[in-house]
Each structure stands twice: as C-alpha cells, then as structure tokens.
Design an enzyme around this catalytic site. Structure first.
Site, PDB file in Angstrom:
ATOM      1  N   HIS A  99      42.302  35.156  41.423  1.00 45.04           N
ATOM      2  CA  HIS A  99      40.986  34.516  41.284  1.00 45.04           C
ATOM      3  C   HIS A  99      40.534  33.819  42.573  1.00 45.04           C
ATOM      4  CE1 HIS A  99      43.387  30.883  39.498  1.00 45.04           C
ATOM      5  NE2 HIS A  99      43.338  30.801  40.806  1.00 45.04           N
ATOM      6  N   HIS A 118      41.296  23.747  39.260  1.00 39.99           N
ATOM      7  CA  HIS A 118      41.859  23.303  40.532  1.00 39.99           C
ATOM      8  C   HIS A 118      41.317  21.916  40.879  1.00 39.99           C
ATOM      9  CE1 HIS A 118      42.033  27.701  40.454  1.00 39.99           C
ATOM     10  NE2 HIS A 118      43.028  27.646  41.316  1.00 39.99           N
ATOM     11  N   HIS A 153      50.793  33.495  47.224  1.00 45.95           N
ATOM     12  CA  HIS A 153      49.993  32.737  48.189  1.00 45.95           C
ATOM     13  C   HIS A 153      50.500  31.317  48.291  1.00 45.95           C
ATOM     14  CE1 HIS A 153      47.726  31.963  44.425  1.00 45.95           C
ATOM     15  NE2 HIS A 153      46.906  31.111  44.999  1.00 45.95           N
ATOM     16  N   GLU A 213      50.979  30.181  39.872  1.00 51.63           N
ATOM     17  CA  GLU A 213      49.873  30.533  38.966  1.00 51.63           C
ATOM     18  C   GLU A 213      50.205  31.747  38.099  1.00 51.63           C
ATOM     19  OE1 GLU A 213      45.885  28.966  41.359  1.00 51.63           O
ATOM     20  OE2 GLU A 213      46.439  31.069  41.553  1.00 51.63           O
TER      21      GLU A 213
HETATM   22  C1  DHB Z   1      42.613  30.085  47.173  1.00 42.55           C
HETATM   23  C2  DHB Z   1      42.481  29.267  46.054  1.00 42.55           C
HETATM   24  C3  DHB Z   1      43.051  29.636  44.841  1.00 42.55           C
HETATM   25  O1  DHB Z   1      42.891  28.892  43.720  1.00 42.55           O
HETATM   26  C4  DHB Z   1      43.772  30.789  44.724  1.00 42.55           C
HETATM   27  O2  DHB Z   1      44.343  31.048  43.525  1.00 42.55           O
HETATM   28  C5  DHB Z   1      43.906  31.621  45.829  1.00 42.55           C
HETATM   29  C6  DHB Z   1      43.327  31.263  47.049  1.00 42.55           C
HETATM   30  C7  DHB Z   1      41.978  29.698  48.452  1.00 42.55           C
HETATM   31  O3  DHB Z   1      41.475  28.571  48.563  1.00 42.55           O
HETATM   32  O4  DHB Z   1      41.952  30.529  49.372  1.00 42.55           O
HETATM   33 FE    FE Z   2      44.088  29.369  42.133  1.00 46.19          FE
END
Ligand code: DHB
Ligand code: FE
Length: 297
Positions: free
Chosen positions: A15, A62, A200, A247
């Site tokens: 997402h 978030h 990530h 996540e």
């Molecule tokens: C980013 C934010 C998110 O919540 C995520 O799941 C992936 C990437 C971002 O800020 O790049």
């Molecule tokens: Fe996220």
C-alpha cells in the site's frame, strides 16, 4: 445459491503511499511507474468480472486516525462513511469510503462472541493503507463520486507500535471472520483484502532494505502453507523484511478467511505479481479465489 454470505476471494497488496500520489498526479505512464501499474491490469479486469458486494479491508493506520494516545490492536469499522485522512499534504482527492453497517455489526457480534475482543470504530479517517489498495484494484475514481464501487469494512491492525499481534493470532482472526461472514443471512459476495508489506524499512541504518528472495518465498508459503507461515515469529519479519515488513502479518488475516482452512479445496491463484522498486518498497500482489462448492443443478 446459498442464502448466506460467502468469502469468494482474498486480495493482497502493498500500500505504498507514492503509488497513490502517482495515480493522483497522472504519472502512471512514467517509465518508473508503468511496470508497476501493468502488474495490476489483470486484477483490475478481474475486479470488474468478480465485483464484490462488500470488502473486509485489513490494513494499518500510520498514526493518522490513531496516535500514541490510543493503540487498538484490532479495530473494526462499523460506521457508514470514512473520509480520506490528511497525511500532511491534504486528503487524497478520492471518494469517501462507504461502510456496510449491517454486515460490520454482524461481524463484530460474531467475532467478539468467538472471543476476539475487537475495538469498534464508528468515526475515523482512512489513510493510504486503505485508499491505495482501493486505487490499485479499482483504478482512478472521481473524487466527487458518492463512494468507491462497493462498500468497504475497514479492519485496522496495529503493526506500528509494539506489542503488535502475532501472525498466529492474525491467522486465527481470519478464520473467525470467515465464520462470521458465512453466518450473515444475505447472499453477499464478500472479499477480504490483506494489505501492507512487502519487504521495506523506512528508517535507520537499514533504510531501503529489500529482500526479493524472502518476499517470494513468503508468498509461496502464504499460498501453500499458511498455517505453517502463521508460526513465523516477529523477529524473522524484521530481520529479513525490514522493520515495516511486519505489515505482512495482516495478509495472514485475509488468508485465514479462505475456505481451505475449513476443509475446502485449496484456493486458485488468479494473479500474482512482484515488483521492485516503488519508492523504498518492494510491492507484492496476489489474488486468491475460493473454488465454489459444486451446487446440485
Ligand atoms: C511507505 C509507507 C508505507 O506505509 C508503506 O507500507 C510502504 C512505504 C513510504 O512512506 O514510502
Ligand atoms: Fe504501510
């Protein structure tokens, strides 16, 4: 035709907020973004061909609707309408998310009676965790539309502030949601979506971490061995997939709601896609269909 609701499919997707920005700014054909959006084309067609009556959308906020003031572990949206959150640049110009009060109230009743102590939310805003998956799967929507193509029941999971729920607990919650949906006495076609991930890490010395091999092995197991995968401890996610890779436990909620966990046949993989990079993130996407039981003609 059954007189009760059914979970017909589960949909999984990252997402990444920059995906929403690319769509909102009309940059989806840019060389950087085109390969990513091409990977969602088959699913957009699949959504047209398999339009749900409602979606249970598992996502995480978030620190937009919630904050360190209040940290619900599992929070179900029982409201009628959720506006897009202002995440610092103004709300996304997308339609409001319209809920399904009757189905959500039934899921709340059933799941809480199955001993999951959900928080219930009647009023909140929804951030990129929820709206970016809708944009990816439904395509661009006019901001002045009355809502998205179908009602959406948000299920917000805390994966931001430890302690976060275990993969096992998420998987069990999915199974409880399936039982809840199947006891709703309207013949609705319900999808459950799991969002977030894949690998990530957005901060610290390991920022930018991507782990293709692990991500793809994790998707293999989500399809074929979800019960085993649900036993994976948090530390494995964080080590292998980065701090925000956690996540992914939300995908186990959607997977737990599939029929094979209740004696049905294994789901059919309607579409699978993996792409790097999107912003600082790996993007994973899966569509799993429940095979309908043979109905006597
Ligand atoms: C980013 C934010 C998110 O919540 C995520 O799941 C992936 C990437 C971002 O800020 O790049
Ligand atoms: Fe996220």
């Amino acid at each position: 035709m059954s007189s009760h609701a059914r979970i017909t499919a589960s949909v999984y997707t990252s997402h990444v907020p920059a995906i929403g920005v690319a769509m909102d700014q009309g940059r989806t054909a840019d060389p950087y973004w085109a390969p990513l959006f091409a990977g969602y084309e088959p699913s957009r067609q699949w959504m047209v061909d398999n339009k749900p009556d409602a979606i249970v959308l598992v996502y995480n906020d978030h620190a937009n609707a919630f904050s360190l003031d209040m940290i619900p572990t599992f929070a179900l949206g029982t409201g009628d309408r959720y506006e897009p959150a202002d995440e610092g640049w103004g709300p996304r110009a997308v339609p409001p998310v319209l809920g399904h009060g009757a189905l959500a109230a039934h899921i709340a009743q059933s799941v809480i009676q199955q001993d999951f102590d959900l928080t219930l939310i009647n009023r909140m805003t929804v951030d990129h965790g929820l709206t970016v998956p809708l944009s990816l799967l439904f395509g661009p929507q006019r901001a002045d539309a009355p809502g998205w193509p179908c009602p959406v029941i948000p299920l917000a999971v805390n994966v931001v502030q430890y302690p976060v729920p275990s993969g096992r607990r998420c998987f069990q919650l999915g199974q409880a949601i399936r039982r809840a949906v199947e006891s709703f006495d309207e013949p609705l076609n319900v999808q459950i979506w799991g969002t977030g991930g894949m690998s990530h890490q957005l901060q610290g010395p390991r920022a930018g971490l991507i782990n293709r091999e692990w991500d793809n092995a994790w998707m293999d197991r989500l399809i074929a061995d979800p019960a085993g995968l649900a036993e994976m401890p948090h530390v494995d996610y964080v080590r292998e997939a980065g701090s925000e890779g956690i996540e992914l436990v939300m995908w186990l909620i959607a997977r737990g709601a599939m029929s094979d966990l209740a004696g049905g046949p294994p789901p059919r993989v309607a579409h699978r896609f993996y792409h790097v990079p999107a912003s600082n993130t790996a993007v994973g996407h899966l569509v799993l269909e429940n095979i309908p039981k043979e109905s006597p003609q």
